[in-house]
Design a protein around this motif. Structure first.
Motif, PDB file in Angstrom:
ATOM      1  N   VAL A 188       0.931  -1.144  -0.158  1.00  0.00           N
ATOM      2  CA  VAL A 188       0.021   0.077   0.052  1.00  0.00           C
ATOM      3  C   VAL A 188       0.808   1.036  -0.065  1.00  0.00           C
ATOM      4  CG1 VAL A 188      -1.780   1.061   1.325  1.00  0.00           C
ATOM      5  CG2 VAL A 188      -1.887  -1.355   1.340  1.00  0.00           C
ATOM      6  N   TYR A 189       0.637   2.087  -1.068  1.00  0.00           N
ATOM      7  CA  TYR A 189       1.427   3.357  -1.114  1.00  0.00           C
ATOM      8  C   TYR A 189       0.528   4.512  -0.938  1.00  0.00           C
ATOM      9  CZ  TYR A 189       5.513   0.797  -2.975  1.00  0.00           C
ATOM     10  OH  TYR A 189       6.536   0.041  -3.131  1.00  0.00           O
ATOM     11  N   GLN A 190       1.390   5.707  -0.450  1.00  0.00           N
ATOM     12  CA  GLN A 190       0.757   6.775  -0.333  1.00  0.00           C
ATOM     13  C   GLN A 190       1.428   8.020  -0.971  1.00  0.00           C
ATOM     14  OE1 GLN A 190       0.802   8.692   3.830  1.00  0.00           O
ATOM     15  NE2 GLN A 190      -1.111   8.841   3.843  1.00  0.00           N
ATOM     16  N   TYR A 191       0.790   9.151  -1.434  1.00  0.00           N
ATOM     17  CA  TYR A 191       1.601  10.204  -2.220  1.00  0.00           C
ATOM     18  C   TYR A 191       0.991  11.407  -1.724  1.00  0.00           C
ATOM     19  CZ  TYR A 191       3.333  13.051  -5.885  1.00  0.00           C
ATOM     20  OH  TYR A 191       3.894  13.887  -6.898  1.00  0.00           O
ATOM     21  N   PHE A 192       1.548  12.285  -1.431  1.00  0.00           N
ATOM     22  CA  PHE A 192       0.938  13.702  -1.178  1.00  0.00           C
ATOM     23  C   PHE A 192       1.272  14.951  -2.170  1.00  0.00           C
ATOM     24  CE2 PHE A 192       2.554  11.952   3.184  1.00  0.00           C
ATOM     25  CZ  PHE A 192       1.248  11.867   3.813  1.00  0.00           C
ATOM     26  N   LEU A 193       0.208  15.453  -2.501  1.00  0.00           N
ATOM     27  CA  LEU A 193      -0.009  16.543  -3.403  1.00  0.00           C
ATOM     28  C   LEU A 193       0.734  17.600  -2.731  1.00  0.00           C
ATOM     29  CD1 LEU A 193      -3.578  16.238  -4.795  1.00  0.00           C
ATOM     30  CD2 LEU A 193      -1.406  15.251  -5.683  1.00  0.00           C
ATOM     31  N   PRO A 194       1.063  18.673  -3.640  1.00  0.00           N
ATOM     32  CA  PRO A 194       1.737  19.998  -3.038  1.00  0.00           C
ATOM     33  C   PRO A 194       0.689  20.700  -2.180  1.00  0.00           C
ATOM     34  CG  PRO A 194       1.957  19.991  -5.468  1.00  0.00           C
ATOM     35  CD  PRO A 194       1.141  18.702  -5.045  1.00  0.00           C
ATOM     36  N   GLU A 195       1.312  21.057  -1.000  1.00  0.00           N
ATOM     37  CA  GLU A 195       0.516  21.792   0.151  1.00  0.00           C
ATOM     38  C   GLU A 195      -0.230  23.038  -0.581  1.00  0.00           C
ATOM     39  OE1 GLU A 195       2.736  21.917   3.521  1.00  0.00           O
ATOM     40  OE2 GLU A 195       2.907  20.115   3.936  1.00  0.00           O
ATOM     41  N   LYS A 209       1.906   9.933 -11.691  1.00  0.00           N
ATOM     42  CA  LYS A 209       2.878   9.323 -10.859  1.00  0.00           C
ATOM     43  C   LYS A 209       2.514   8.238  -9.969  1.00  0.00           C
ATOM     44  CE  LYS A 209       5.448  13.958 -10.557  1.00  0.00           C
ATOM     45  NZ  LYS A 209       6.082  14.704  -9.604  1.00  0.00           N
ATOM     46  N   MET A 210       1.309   7.919  -9.790  1.00  0.00           N
ATOM     47  CA  MET A 210       0.644   6.736  -8.917  1.00  0.00           C
ATOM     48  C   MET A 210       0.017   5.808  -9.695  1.00  0.00           C
ATOM     49  SD  MET A 210       1.882   7.003  -5.932  1.00  0.00           S
ATOM     50  CE  MET A 210       0.904   6.244  -4.730  1.00  0.00           C
ATOM     51  N   SER A 211      -0.010   5.676 -11.048  1.00  0.00           N
ATOM     52  CA  SER A 211      -0.752   4.814 -11.981  1.00  0.00           C
ATOM     53  C   SER A 211       0.051   3.414 -12.414  1.00  0.00           C
ATOM     54  CB  SER A 211      -1.300   5.606 -13.168  1.00  0.00           C
ATOM     55  OG  SER A 211      -1.864   6.723 -12.712  1.00  0.00           O
ATOM     56  N   GLU A 212       1.260   3.769 -12.548  1.00  0.00           N
ATOM     57  CA  GLU A 212       2.038   2.618 -13.087  1.00  0.00           C
ATOM     58  C   GLU A 212       2.919   2.044 -12.002  1.00  0.00           C
ATOM     59  OE1 GLU A 212       2.782   2.338 -17.569  1.00  0.00           O
ATOM     60  OE2 GLU A 212       2.809   4.959 -16.807  1.00  0.00           O
ATOM     61  N   VAL A 213       3.401   0.671 -12.087  1.00  0.00           N
ATOM     62  CA  VAL A 213       4.029   0.346 -11.154  1.00  0.00           C
ATOM     63  C   VAL A 213       5.550   0.872 -10.697  1.00  0.00           C
ATOM     64  CG1 VAL A 213       5.453  -2.117 -10.345  1.00  0.00           C
ATOM     65  CG2 VAL A 213       3.157  -2.289 -11.201  1.00  0.00           C
ATOM     66  N   HIS A 214       6.075   1.097 -11.705  1.00  0.00           N
ATOM     67  CA  HIS A 214       7.660   1.713 -11.789  1.00  0.00           C
ATOM     68  C   HIS A 214       7.540   3.131 -11.006  1.00  0.00           C
ATOM     69  CE1 HIS A 214       6.336   3.240 -15.596  1.00  0.00           C
ATOM     70  NE2 HIS A 214       7.183   4.185 -15.577  1.00  0.00           N
ATOM     71  N   SER A 215       6.326   3.899 -11.598  1.00  0.00           N
ATOM     72  CA  SER A 215       6.481   5.440 -11.011  1.00  0.00           C
ATOM     73  C   SER A 215       6.022   5.290  -9.594  1.00  0.00           C
ATOM     74  CB  SER A 215       5.486   6.086 -11.856  1.00  0.00           C
ATOM     75  OG  SER A 215       4.421   5.414 -12.071  1.00  0.00           O
ATOM     76  N   ILE A 216       5.060   4.293  -9.416  1.00  0.00           N
ATOM     77  CA  ILE A 216       4.453   4.237  -7.838  1.00  0.00           C
ATOM     78  C   ILE A 216       5.777   4.151  -6.933  1.00  0.00           C
ATOM     79  CG2 ILE A 216       3.015   3.080  -6.312  1.00  0.00           C
ATOM     80  CD1 ILE A 216       1.260   2.414  -8.516  1.00  0.00           C
ATOM     81  N   LYS A 217       6.409   3.008  -7.109  1.00  0.00           N
ATOM     82  CA  LYS A 217       7.794   2.829  -6.517  1.00  0.00           C
ATOM     83  C   LYS A 217       8.393   4.100  -6.230  1.00  0.00           C
ATOM     84  CE  LYS A 217       7.836  -2.443  -7.152  1.00  0.00           C
ATOM     85  NZ  LYS A 217       8.445  -3.245  -7.846  1.00  0.00           N
ATOM     86  N   VAL A 248      -2.430   0.603  -4.703  1.00  0.00           N
ATOM     87  CA  VAL A 248      -1.831  -0.554  -4.147  1.00  0.00           C
ATOM     88  C   VAL A 248      -1.133  -1.369  -5.208  1.00  0.00           C
ATOM     89  CG1 VAL A 248      -2.623  -2.881  -3.261  1.00  0.00           C
ATOM     90  CG2 VAL A 248      -3.705  -0.627  -2.638  1.00  0.00           C
ATOM     91  N   ILE A 249       0.109  -1.927  -4.955  1.00  0.00           N
ATOM     92  CA  ILE A 249       0.739  -2.792  -5.977  1.00  0.00           C
ATOM     93  C   ILE A 249       0.615  -4.064  -5.419  1.00  0.00           C
ATOM     94  CG2 ILE A 249       2.781  -3.717  -6.885  1.00  0.00           C
ATOM     95  CD1 ILE A 249       3.759  -0.585  -6.894  1.00  0.00           C
ATOM     96  N   VAL A 250       0.007  -5.257  -6.522  1.00  0.00           N
ATOM     97  CA  VAL A 250      -0.028  -6.681  -5.954  1.00  0.00           C
ATOM     98  C   VAL A 250       1.161  -7.414  -6.739  1.00  0.00           C
ATOM     99  CG1 VAL A 250      -1.778  -6.908  -7.800  1.00  0.00           C
ATOM    100  CG2 VAL A 250      -1.469  -8.848  -6.169  1.00  0.00           C
ATOM    101  N   ARG A 251       2.000  -7.896  -5.912  1.00  0.00           N
ATOM    102  CA  ARG A 251       3.182  -8.699  -6.251  1.00  0.00           C
ATOM    103  C   ARG A 251       2.962 -10.236  -6.137  1.00  0.00           C
ATOM    104  NH1 ARG A 251       6.823  -8.677  -2.685  1.00  0.00           N
ATOM    105  NH2 ARG A 251       5.787  -7.676  -1.039  1.00  0.00           N
ATOM    106  N   ASP A 252       3.575 -10.871  -7.150  1.00  0.00           N
ATOM    107  CA  ASP A 252       3.501 -12.206  -7.213  1.00  0.00           C
ATOM    108  C   ASP A 252       5.094 -12.608  -6.776  1.00  0.00           C
ATOM    109  OD1 ASP A 252       3.708 -14.985  -7.951  1.00  0.00           O
ATOM    110  OD2 ASP A 252       2.445 -14.903  -9.397  1.00  0.00           O
ATOM    111  N   PRO A 253       5.584 -13.164  -5.917  1.00  0.00           N
ATOM    112  CA  PRO A 253       6.664 -13.408  -5.250  1.00  0.00           C
ATOM    113  C   PRO A 253       7.401 -14.375  -6.195  1.00  0.00           C
ATOM    114  CG  PRO A 253       5.447 -14.037  -3.703  1.00  0.00           C
ATOM    115  CD  PRO A 253       4.544 -13.354  -4.520  1.00  0.00           C
ATOM    116  N   LEU A 254       6.442 -15.430  -6.473  1.00  0.00           N
ATOM    117  CA  LEU A 254       7.024 -16.800  -7.286  1.00  0.00           C
ATOM    118  C   LEU A 254       7.419 -16.111  -8.772  1.00  0.00           C
ATOM    119  CD1 LEU A 254       7.582 -19.957  -7.656  1.00  0.00           C
ATOM    120  CD2 LEU A 254       5.095 -20.009  -8.353  1.00  0.00           C
TER     121      LEU A 254
END
Length: 562
Positions: A188-195, A209-217, A248-254
């Motif tokens: 679960v990720y959180q991102y703050f917009l400019p105050e 910036k919060m739509s694709e896996v690489h940009s979320i990370k 939320v990023i869902v990961r498959d560790p296998l």
């Protein structure tokens, strides 16, 4: 040649207007497009030439405050559409399929600016919402968000394992081994917009910036990781007026693959309300109280130890007001403004009681206990305002309150032998923090949540489950610098001024008794010959009565006798 940001925004709006006009939106996988939506005409969003190795496409659309409808069909139904400000659909591709189509329109009559994107995933990537049993869509990659004044609640459907085109989806409940969806993890990720920025274009730019896996990370803050054994819902502290994006990023560790749900945003306030909206989240009564408190706190910061009674009143006001507000909120259903007025009255009474207690009994120990507790509570709140407060062990209320109380009591215990230092530190730190609280009534700053989160935990039984992470941006660094500058300068000024003075003023009641005895025994003292109070009042009343008497004329008023 790289275009300036203003030109990019203008071109995006022109493209959105064109798409809304012709009713067709041509999309490319992984590319954002701005689009203006209205209620009457649906916009057909189309992706062509989808590669054969793509098995699913997640299409999503985002608006700031107005709901939009996204559907597979031109005439949407409950099981084939979604409505909201952050909504999306997932298309499971069939063999040989290379074209995907969705339909968009706004719920309101006015035109709504939105941004849309389609994201592809392969057969080994997990499918967000693939094991949905709670919501209307068969496969639901959406995150559902609800907020109150206290907390923000997000929930989402569990994911499923990826599979090839044309194959049957893996069973969601066939087992719990490592060959089933139970091996998936959810970050679960959180991102703050400019105050202090509530503009639509800022949201549109940052939601990307919060739509694709690489940009979320790369841009988000990872708050926690859930396993299949955990419930797929999370609570966060509410930040009215501050934009926050969750995903939320869902990961498959296998297979070492991952996929992202559809991001969702909130400002924890309403844009439509006429008062207490997102542009003005503080009530007028709050502004009045904390502005007055800041003026008194600023005086205490620099002159509190010299003006001892003012210092006592300020600390007594804070101590009594805080606990009285908690009490009446817990046991009554009064409105906020009424509670705040009663709290101010109780604080004034508490401050006066502390002053009278000093004047009558001269108990420095009791006064310093109150002052030490006020400083200790603030110090402990600062400790739990840091990431330490989000440790899992402190979600237990017993552990939290025992630890919090021990840290708070540490301050008066450490400074028990040097009360003057304790008082000057309390004047500087607490007095300057009252200025920070007053600033927070007019401009958003995360520093206000140092004490507000403590109040929320006291008043709400389930606030312990909420993550209390807050943004710390340029605005907060400036206000933190102001707080530190005021505190250090106030402490320094008072330490230099009071170093040659007695630790505390003499007990006023003992001074008064000593002076009275001196006047009654020393006959050479002119004050010894002052008449008693009763006689002085009587003489004063006679003088006042003479002022209102009519003046008698001079001369004889009776006739002369012959």
């Amino acid at each position: 040649m790289q275009l300036p940001p203003g030109a990019v925004v203008l071109l995006g709006l022109l493209g959105a207007l064109r798409a809304a006009t012709i009713g067709l939106l041509e999309l490319s996988l992984g590319k954002f497009r701005n689009v203006l939506l209205n209620q009457t005409n649906s916009v057909e969003a189309v992706i062509r030439n989808v590669a054969s190795n793509v098995t699913v496409v997640i299409f999503q659309v985002h608006a700031q405050q107005n709901n939009v409808v996204i559907s597979f069909d031109k005439n949407p139904s409950v099981n084939s559409s979604g409505t909201g400000v952050d909504k999306g659909l997932i298309s499971i591709l069939q063999p040989q399929q290379s074209v995907c189509t969705w339909y968009l329109r706004s719920v309101d009559a006015n035109q709504v600016l939105s941004t849309a994107i389609s994201i592809p995933y392969m057969e080994k990537d997990p499918i967000p919402g693939g094991c949905n049993l709670e919501f209307d869509l068969e496969v639901d990659p959406n995150i559902y968000l609800d907020y109150t004044l206290v907390d923000v609640y997000i929930k989402f459907a569990p994911a499923n394992l990826g599979y090839a085109r044309g194959a049957n989806p893996p069973s969601c409940d066939s087992g719990t081994d490592q060959n089933s969806r139970w091996r998936l993890h959810y970050d679960v990720y959180q991102y703050f917009l400019p105050e202090n920025d509530l503009s639509e274009m800022v949201l549109m730019n940052h939601i990307r910036k919060m739509s694709e896996v690489h940009s979320i990370k790369a841009n988000g803050i990872k708050m926690l990781t859930l396993t299949a054994d955990d419930k797929t819902n999370v609570y966060f502290s509410s930040l009215p007026g501050q934009g926050v994006i969750y995903n939320v990023i869902v990961r498959d560790p296998l297979w070492n693959t991952s996929a992202a749900y559809i991001p969702v945003h909130t400002y924890a306030c309403s844009f439509a309300d006429l008062v207490d909206n997102c542009s003005s989240v503080s009530k007028l009564s709050t502004k009045i109280l904390f502005t007055a408190l800041a003026v008194l706190g600023l005086f205490t910061c620099y002159f509190g130890h010299r003006f001892w009674k003012t210092d006592l009143f300020f600390m007594g006001f804070i101590f009594t007001g805080f606990f009285f507000f908690v009490f009446i909120t817990r046991v009554t259903g009064l409105g906020y403004d009424v509670r705040l007025i009663l709290t101010a009255v109780a604080g004034i009474i508490g401050g006066l009681v502390l002053v009278v207690n000093w004047w009558r009994f001269g108990s420095v120990l009791f006064c310093m206990l109150i002052i030490g507790l006020v400083l200790g509570f603030l110090f402990s709140s600062v400790i739990f305002f840091t990431p330490l407060g989000d440790y899992k062990v402190f979600r237990d209320d017993v552990v939290f309150w025992v630890t919090f109380s021990c840290v708070a009591l540490l301050i008066p215990v450490l400074f028990f032998g040097c009360p003057r230092i304790l008082n000057i530190l309390a004047c500087g730190i607490v007095g300057s923090y009252s200025v920070v609280l007053a600033i927070a009534c007019y401009v958003y700053t995360s520093l206000a949540y140092i004490t507000l989160d403590l109040l929320r935990r006291i008043l709400n039984d389930y606030f312990s489950r909420a993550y209390t992470n807050v943004p710390f941006q340029t605005n907060d660094f400036i206000i933190l610098a102001v707080w530190v500058m005021l505190a250090l300068s106030g402490i320094t000024v008072q330490l230099r001024r009071e170093r040659s003075e007695v630790p505390f003023p003499p007990h006023p009641y003992l001074l008064w008794k000593r002076e009275r005895e001196r006047r009654s025994t020393n006959i050479l003292d002119p004050s010894h010959h002052i008449p008693p109070l009763r006689e002085r009042i009587h003489n004063k009343l006679l003088q006042i009565r003479e002022v209102f008497q009519k003046e008698q004329p001079a001369g004889e008023r009776t006739p002369l006798l012959l």
